[in-house]
Design a protein around this motif. Structure first.
Motif, PDB file in Angstrom:
ATOM      1  N   VAL A  46       0.800  -1.216   0.000  1.00  0.00           N
ATOM      2  CA  VAL A  46       0.000   0.000   0.000  1.00  0.00           C
ATOM      3  C   VAL A  46       0.834   1.267   0.000  1.00  0.00           C
ATOM      4  N   GLY A  47       2.106   1.177   0.330  1.00  0.00           N
ATOM      5  CA  GLY A  47       2.965   2.339   0.237  1.00  0.00           C
ATOM      6  C   GLY A  47       2.832   3.324   1.374  1.00  0.00           C
ATOM      7  N   GLU A  48       2.384   2.881   2.543  1.00  0.00           N
ATOM      8  CA  GLU A  48       2.339   3.762   3.701  1.00  0.00           C
ATOM      9  C   GLU A  48       3.601   3.533   4.522  1.00  0.00           C
ATOM     10  N   GLU A  49       4.471   4.520   4.530  1.00  0.00           N
ATOM     11  CA  GLU A  49       5.800   4.339   5.095  1.00  0.00           C
ATOM     12  C   GLU A  49       5.756   3.957   6.567  1.00  0.00           C
ATOM     13  N   SER A  50       4.819   4.521   7.327  1.00  0.00           N
ATOM     14  CA  SER A  50       4.796   4.257   8.758  1.00  0.00           C
ATOM     15  C   SER A  50       4.583   2.784   9.072  1.00  0.00           C
ATOM     16  N   GLU A  51       3.875   2.062   8.189  1.00  0.00           N
ATOM     17  CA  GLU A  51       3.607   0.648   8.440  1.00  0.00           C
ATOM     18  C   GLU A  51       4.559  -0.262   7.682  1.00  0.00           C
ATOM     19  N   ASP A  52       4.917   0.090   6.453  1.00  0.00           N
ATOM     20  CA  ASP A  52       5.659  -0.824   5.600  1.00  0.00           C
ATOM     21  C   ASP A  52       7.160  -0.834   5.873  1.00  0.00           C
ATOM     22  N   LEU A  53       7.697   0.276   6.337  1.00  0.00           N
ATOM     23  CA  LEU A  53       9.128   0.323   6.615  1.00  0.00           C
ATOM     24  C   LEU A  53       9.377  -0.037   8.071  1.00  0.00           C
ATOM     25  N   PRO A  54      10.407  -0.831   8.368  1.00  0.00           N
ATOM     26  CA  PRO A  54      11.448  -1.318   7.449  1.00  0.00           C
ATOM     27  C   PRO A  54      11.170  -2.701   6.867  1.00  0.00           C
ATOM     28  N   TRP A  55       9.952  -3.232   7.081  1.00  0.00           N
ATOM     29  CA  TRP A  55       9.695  -4.629   6.725  1.00  0.00           C
ATOM     30  C   TRP A  55       9.783  -4.858   5.216  1.00  0.00           C
ATOM     31  N   ILE A  56       9.461  -3.856   4.422  1.00  0.00           N
ATOM     32  CA  ILE A  56       9.518  -4.025   2.972  1.00  0.00           C
ATOM     33  C   ILE A  56      10.891  -3.657   2.414  1.00  0.00           C
ATOM     34  N   GLY A  57      11.749  -3.095   3.261  1.00  0.00           N
ATOM     35  CA  GLY A  57      13.080  -2.673   2.846  1.00  0.00           C
ATOM     36  C   GLY A  57      13.428  -1.361   3.513  1.00  0.00           C
ATOM     37  N   PRO A  58      14.632  -0.865   3.280  1.00  0.00           N
ATOM     38  CA  PRO A  58      15.055   0.375   3.941  1.00  0.00           C
ATOM     39  C   PRO A  58      14.323   1.619   3.446  1.00  0.00           C
ATOM     40  N   GLU A  59      13.694   1.527   2.268  1.00  0.00           N
ATOM     41  CA  GLU A  59      12.976   2.674   1.730  1.00  0.00           C
ATOM     42  C   GLU A  59      11.920   2.182   0.744  1.00  0.00           C
ATOM     43  N   LEU A  60      10.946   3.043   0.441  1.00  0.00           N
ATOM     44  CA  LEU A  60       9.958   2.734  -0.579  1.00  0.00           C
ATOM     45  C   LEU A  60      10.531   3.118  -1.934  1.00  0.00           C
ATOM     46  N   ARG A  61      10.746   2.118  -2.791  1.00  0.00           N
ATOM     47  CA  ARG A  61      11.250   2.392  -4.133  1.00  0.00           C
ATOM     48  C   ARG A  61      10.141   2.935  -5.021  1.00  0.00           C
ATOM     49  N   ASP A  62      10.505   3.370  -6.207  1.00  0.00           N
ATOM     50  CA  ASP A  62       9.516   3.964  -7.104  1.00  0.00           C
ATOM     51  C   ASP A  62       8.389   2.996  -7.425  1.00  0.00           C
ATOM     52  N   VAL A  63       8.698   1.699  -7.537  1.00  0.00           N
ATOM     53  CA  VAL A  63       7.657   0.726  -7.883  1.00  0.00           C
ATOM     54  C   VAL A  63       6.686   0.474  -6.743  1.00  0.00           C
ATOM     55  N   MET A  64       7.010   0.973  -5.553  1.00  0.00           N
ATOM     56  CA  MET A  64       6.147   0.770  -4.399  1.00  0.00           C
ATOM     57  C   MET A  64       5.257   1.972  -4.129  1.00  0.00           C
TER      58      MET A  64
END
Length: 361
Positions: free
Chosen positions: A11-29
């Motif tokens: 979903v691209g919500e930084e507060s929930e997805d980071l760091p589990w999806i990676g160190p940052e949200l990439r453009d594809v996210m």
């Protein structure tokens, strides 16, 4: 029915997805498109948005062409198809696991056949279901200053050992249940235990969340018994281990026989585009809303675009890039396939379809 789920995996919500999806949200996210020649990247660009667009365009093209349909062609889009439960802060609990598809059926959106558009350039007739377990590992609630003076049994350390044993067990489980086009896998997906604000104490329990995929030949209850036996075997290896499991989700795997009309029509369309015999892809372990449709008695097959390859892209293709990158050329090909299959099916009489399937009229 031409069906496409319309969720996105991330979903691209930084507060929930980071760091589990990676160190940052990439453009594809992120929900914004970037175009690289024939490729489009962005959140859900391939799965599901690209596939949903193909379904929409196929239905529009058939309508504009004025094809002499003998019945209804339904283009259906169901949200809530992701293998996910509600967000912790959400107000709705029924948000995933095919809830949108189930709602469509409950509201009378029924058809004789269904073709679901999801990734994979093949026509698949069976797929895994999924069973979730919450595994609770017990331990001793104690204080770091008393570790050497009082009984000590760290539930988090124990849970780590349980997770390691389960990850090994999943490999043998998949080997035992591989058949048809599926090779059902399992993972330990999350760990919960303790208080991050109090690093000086251990919790009395630590929980693991497990997703165990099941073949169409394995019921959720059979999977539960097999998983429970695996935990008992782990207990034998770890004296004193306190571990229990609760099944918290069960969606059976399903199949539509390859002798069904919808498979034969979709496979014939595939062969017409490729100029060769239909190629079956084995070893699949992904579940879709096709299980919901088949579970309600609608013969359903699945077809989609292949994942963009490294040869096509100027960037590395990993899981996230594969989900969120789509080829416009592949979209055109899939749309033509959907049109051909839909017209081949929806321009025939029920009597002809029954005859083609060898059924009594």
């Amino acid at each position: 029915m031409l069906y496409a789920p319309i969720d996105t995996l991330t979903v691209g919500e930084e507060s929930e997805d980071l760091p589990w999806i990676g160190p940052e949200l990439r453009d594809v996210m992120r929900p914004q498109a970037t175009v690289y020649d024939d490729l489009v990247t962005g959140l859900g660009a391939s799965n599901p948005k690209g596939h949903a667009a193909c379904v929409m365009m196929a239905a529009e093209a058939i309508s504009l062409a004025g094809a002499p349909l003998t019945g209804d062609l339904v283009a259906a889009f169901g949200a809530g198809g992701m293998p996910t439960n509600a967000r912790p802060a959400g107000t709705r609990s029924n948000t995933g696991q095919g809830v949108g598809c189930s709602f469509l059926l409950e509201q009378g959106v029924w058809t004789d056949y269904a073709l679901i558009a999801k990734p994979g350039w093949t026509v698949s007739w069976d797929e895994v279901g999924l069973v979730w377990f919450e595994v609770t590992v017990g331990g001793t609630h104690t204080y770091v200053g008393s570790r050497h003076r009082l009984p000590y049994d760290n539930a988090i350390a124990r849970a780590g050992e349980v997770a390691r044993h389960l990850e090994e067990w999943f490999v043998a489980y998949a080997d035992r249940h591989t058949g048809g086009t599926v090779a059902p896998q399992g993972i330990v997906s999350s760990v919960r235990g303790g208080w991050p604000r109090m690093a000086a104490v251990t919790p009395a329990a630590c929980t693991l969340r497990v997703d165990l995929c099941v073949s169409p030949d394995t019921t959720p209850m059979q999977a539960k018994r097999e998983f429970t036996a695996a935990l008992e075997a782990i207990q034998d290896k770890m004296p004193g281990l306190d571990v229990t499991a609760e099944m918290i989700l069960g969606i059976p795997g399903t199949r539509t026989g390859p002798d069904s009309w919808i498979f034969r029509s979709a496979a014939a369309s595939w062969e017409a585009f490729e100029g060769r015999e239909h190629e079956v892809i084995h070893g699949n372990s992904g579940a879709t809303d096709a299980n919901i449709l088949r579970g309600h008695g609608i013969p359903t097959v699945r077809v989609g675009m292949p994942k963009v390859s490294a040869a096509e892209a100027s960037f590395e293709i990993d899981f996230a890039r594969g989900m969120n990158t789509v080829s416009v050329r592949a979209m055109e090909k899939l749309t033509r396939h959907l049109i051909r299959t839909a017209v081949d099916t929806a321009t025939r009489s029920r009597a002809e379809l029954h005859e083609l399937e060898g059924e009594p009229q």
